[in-house]
Design a protein around this motif. Sequence first.
Motif, mmCIF file in Angstrom:
data_model
loop_
_atom_site.group_PDB
_atom_site.id
_atom_site.type_symbol
_atom_site.label_atom_id
_atom_site.label_comp_id
_atom_site.label_asym_id
_atom_site.label_seq_id
_atom_site.Cartn_x
_atom_site.Cartn_y
_atom_site.Cartn_z
ATOM 1 N N ALA A 62 47.707 87.523 10.675
ATOM 2 C CA ALA A 62 47.417 86.440 9.725
ATOM 3 C C ALA A 62 48.307 85.211 9.908
ATOM 4 C CB ALA A 62 47.540 86.950 8.296
ATOM 5 N N HIS A 63 49.188 85.251 10.901
ATOM 6 C CA HIS A 63 50.032 84.065 11.150
ATOM 7 C C HIS A 63 50.440 84.074 12.620
ATOM 8 C CE1 HIS A 63 53.239 81.085 9.575
ATOM 9 N NE2 HIS A 63 53.247 81.018 10.902
ATOM 10 N N ASP A 64 49.707 83.327 13.407
ATOM 11 C CA ASP A 64 49.989 83.250 14.836
ATOM 12 C C ASP A 64 49.905 81.778 15.222
ATOM 13 O OD1 ASP A 64 49.987 83.664 17.696
ATOM 14 O OD2 ASP A 64 49.177 85.666 17.363
ATOM 15 N N HIS A 65 50.458 81.447 16.380
ATOM 16 C CA HIS A 65 50.279 80.101 16.939
ATOM 17 C C HIS A 65 49.852 80.304 18.383
ATOM 18 C CE1 HIS A 65 52.278 78.060 13.514
ATOM 19 N NE2 HIS A 65 53.094 79.110 13.517
ATOM 20 N N MET A 66 48.561 80.524 18.555
ATOM 21 C CA MET A 66 48.061 80.916 19.876
ATOM 22 C C MET A 66 48.305 79.843 20.947
ATOM 23 S SD MET A 66 46.300 84.006 19.256
ATOM 24 C CE MET A 66 46.707 84.021 20.900
ATOM 25 N N ASP A 107 45.270 81.314 12.862
ATOM 26 C CA ASP A 107 46.255 80.471 13.547
ATOM 27 C C ASP A 107 46.864 79.487 12.563
ATOM 28 O OD1 ASP A 107 47.014 79.827 16.621
ATOM 29 O OD2 ASP A 107 47.172 78.037 15.357
ATOM 30 N N ALA A 108 48.200 79.455 12.547
ATOM 31 C CA ALA A 108 48.936 78.684 11.542
ATOM 32 C C ALA A 108 49.331 77.296 12.023
ATOM 33 C CB ALA A 108 50.163 79.470 11.108
ATOM 34 N N GLY A 109 48.645 76.792 13.043
ATOM 35 C CA GLY A 109 48.907 75.431 13.497
ATOM 36 C C GLY A 109 49.062 75.327 14.998
ATOM 37 N N ILE A 187 43.961 75.473 5.447
ATOM 38 C CA ILE A 187 44.905 74.355 5.482
ATOM 39 C C ILE A 187 46.320 74.920 5.497
ATOM 40 C CG2 ILE A 187 45.780 72.340 4.220
ATOM 41 C CD1 ILE A 187 42.958 71.949 5.547
ATOM 42 N N LYS A 188 47.106 74.462 6.470
ATOM 43 C CA LYS A 188 48.494 74.892 6.581
ATOM 44 C C LYS A 188 49.395 73.724 6.211
ATOM 45 C CE LYS A 188 52.335 76.957 8.207
ATOM 46 N NZ LYS A 188 52.591 77.217 9.623
ATOM 47 N N CYS A 189 50.306 73.966 5.295
ATOM 48 C CA CYS A 189 51.273 72.929 4.964
ATOM 49 C C CYS A 189 52.664 73.538 4.977
ATOM 50 C CB CYS A 189 50.960 72.310 3.602
ATOM 51 S SG CYS A 189 51.117 73.471 2.242
ATOM 52 N N GLU A 249 54.079 81.645 3.422
ATOM 53 C CA GLU A 249 54.425 82.107 4.757
ATOM 54 C C GLU A 249 55.953 82.130 4.866
ATOM 55 O OE1 GLU A 249 51.575 82.785 6.800
ATOM 56 O OE2 GLU A 249 50.621 82.382 4.856
ATOM 57 N N HIS A 250 56.492 83.255 5.242
ATOM 58 C CA HIS A 250 57.934 83.535 5.386
ATOM 59 C C HIS A 250 58.537 83.975 4.040
ATOM 60 C CE1 HIS A 250 56.883 81.639 9.091
ATOM 61 N NE2 HIS A 250 56.865 80.431 8.572
ATOM 62 N N GLY A 251 58.679 83.075 3.088
ATOM 63 C CA GLY A 251 59.113 83.464 1.727
ATOM 64 C C GLY A 251 60.460 84.174 1.669
ATOM 65 N N THR A 318 52.799 87.448 12.755
ATOM 66 C CA THR A 318 53.894 87.495 13.735
ATOM 67 C C THR A 318 54.618 86.172 13.915
ATOM 68 O OG1 THR A 318 52.317 86.939 15.467
ATOM 69 C CG2 THR A 318 52.769 89.280 15.105
ATOM 70 N N ASP A 319 53.946 85.056 13.558
ATOM 71 C CA ASP A 319 54.468 83.725 13.893
ATOM 72 C C ASP A 319 54.694 83.602 15.401
ATOM 73 O OD1 ASP A 319 55.081 81.132 13.267
ATOM 74 O OD2 ASP A 319 57.021 81.568 12.341
ATOM 75 N N ALA A 320 53.865 84.284 16.172
ATOM 76 C CA ALA A 320 54.006 84.240 17.635
ATOM 77 C C ALA A 320 53.676 82.843 18.154
ATOM 78 C CB ALA A 320 53.087 85.274 18.273
HETATM 79 ZN ZN LIG Z 1 54.360 79.624 11.910
#
Ligand SMILES: [Zn+2]
Length: 407
Positions: A62-66, A107-109, A187-189, A249-251, A318-320
Amino acid sequence: MKVLKGGTLIDGTGAAPVRDAAVVLRDGRIETVTTATANSWPKDAEVIDCSGKTILPGLIDAHDHMALHGYDLAGRWGLAEPASTRNLRTAQAITGTLARGYTAVRDAGGLDAGFRIAVEEGLIRGPRLYTAVTIISPIGGIGDRVSPSGHECIIPHDPALPNGVARGVEDVRNVVRTMVRAGADVIKCASTGGASSRKGHGPSDAAFTLEELKTLVDESHAQGRKVMCHALGGRGLRNALEAGVDSIEHGCYLDEDSELIPMMREKNIALVPTLLVYEYHRESKSPWVKERSYALQSHHIESIARAMAAGVRVVAGTDAGGHGHPPNAGELPLLVKAGLKPLQAIQAATSWAAELIGVETEIGTVEKGKMADLVVVDGDPLADLGILTDLNRITLVIKDGVTEVKR
Ligand SMILES: [Zn+2]
């Protein structure tokens, strides 16, 4: 028609594993979930023996940066190599992620919507992609392209990845609409700095006013998009919750203010802790990144424990990208270390993730009528979640009823 028979089924709902299960797939959907001994199959059925193996829903990150391939500035600004090389690198990461049993990625951005189209058209193999396109932040926030010397990036924005800097309350609406126009599914902020952000903009430094964030959420929801907000601590974290984003995200510093987690529970705001990226940051060559990552570690674990106890949804991400593209399931054992049970860690990467993305009626569990997204692994992931990170033990990946990987 395909029949996966003889395996142990972990269906993603949180139910106990079922031995000797049979999952019948037809026309891209799950037709029946039953036990292997109960049925005989039509002659034309492709029967796949899963004895000794475990059948799971296709996994979800649910959180990647491909489209990110490192944290260095030249790479992030697109200076390190031709765009074609970079795009093919991204395509390889997308295909590689599917091969690991991940059939959906949010994808988170950084990932333009063209990659989602490419997967949908079958130009490349990949998970279902839900993309945020570009991170939205104010000037000086993590979406602002500025170098450590203070220079703004002079490379023009790719029209498929528009400028994410919003200048004031009214402009926030325009930037959200611009992302939607560019194909954003979510939307990612960012309402705080992060571990890896520039010096002077750390985890507890706020970005955006409450009014700006409320406007961002209002416009996103009006456009039918959920809001995922990068927020680590301090006023910016509280603002995100007050504004009513859909996930934090992260928190990392949620534990610092006892009102925050009850607020998440009440507003049904999920937590995507992304533990894996901080493992990487703790080895960072930048002293401030390393220091921030160590400082937040115990707060992060405590925040996850309190969120779980309060009934807040904790979702695997993963924030990969910045830290390369390691096996996505590497997040799962870390969630267990933070207090989740192995079965909950699997839910965090299946049904709970689907719910957060808003696609829980289609994917995330192995149930009658759902899309046929499944992964079969050799062994018992509840005994050892590390199995899910071992490519040799991911023996079958099915997406939309189609066999994508068979080993
Ligand atoms: Zn991220």
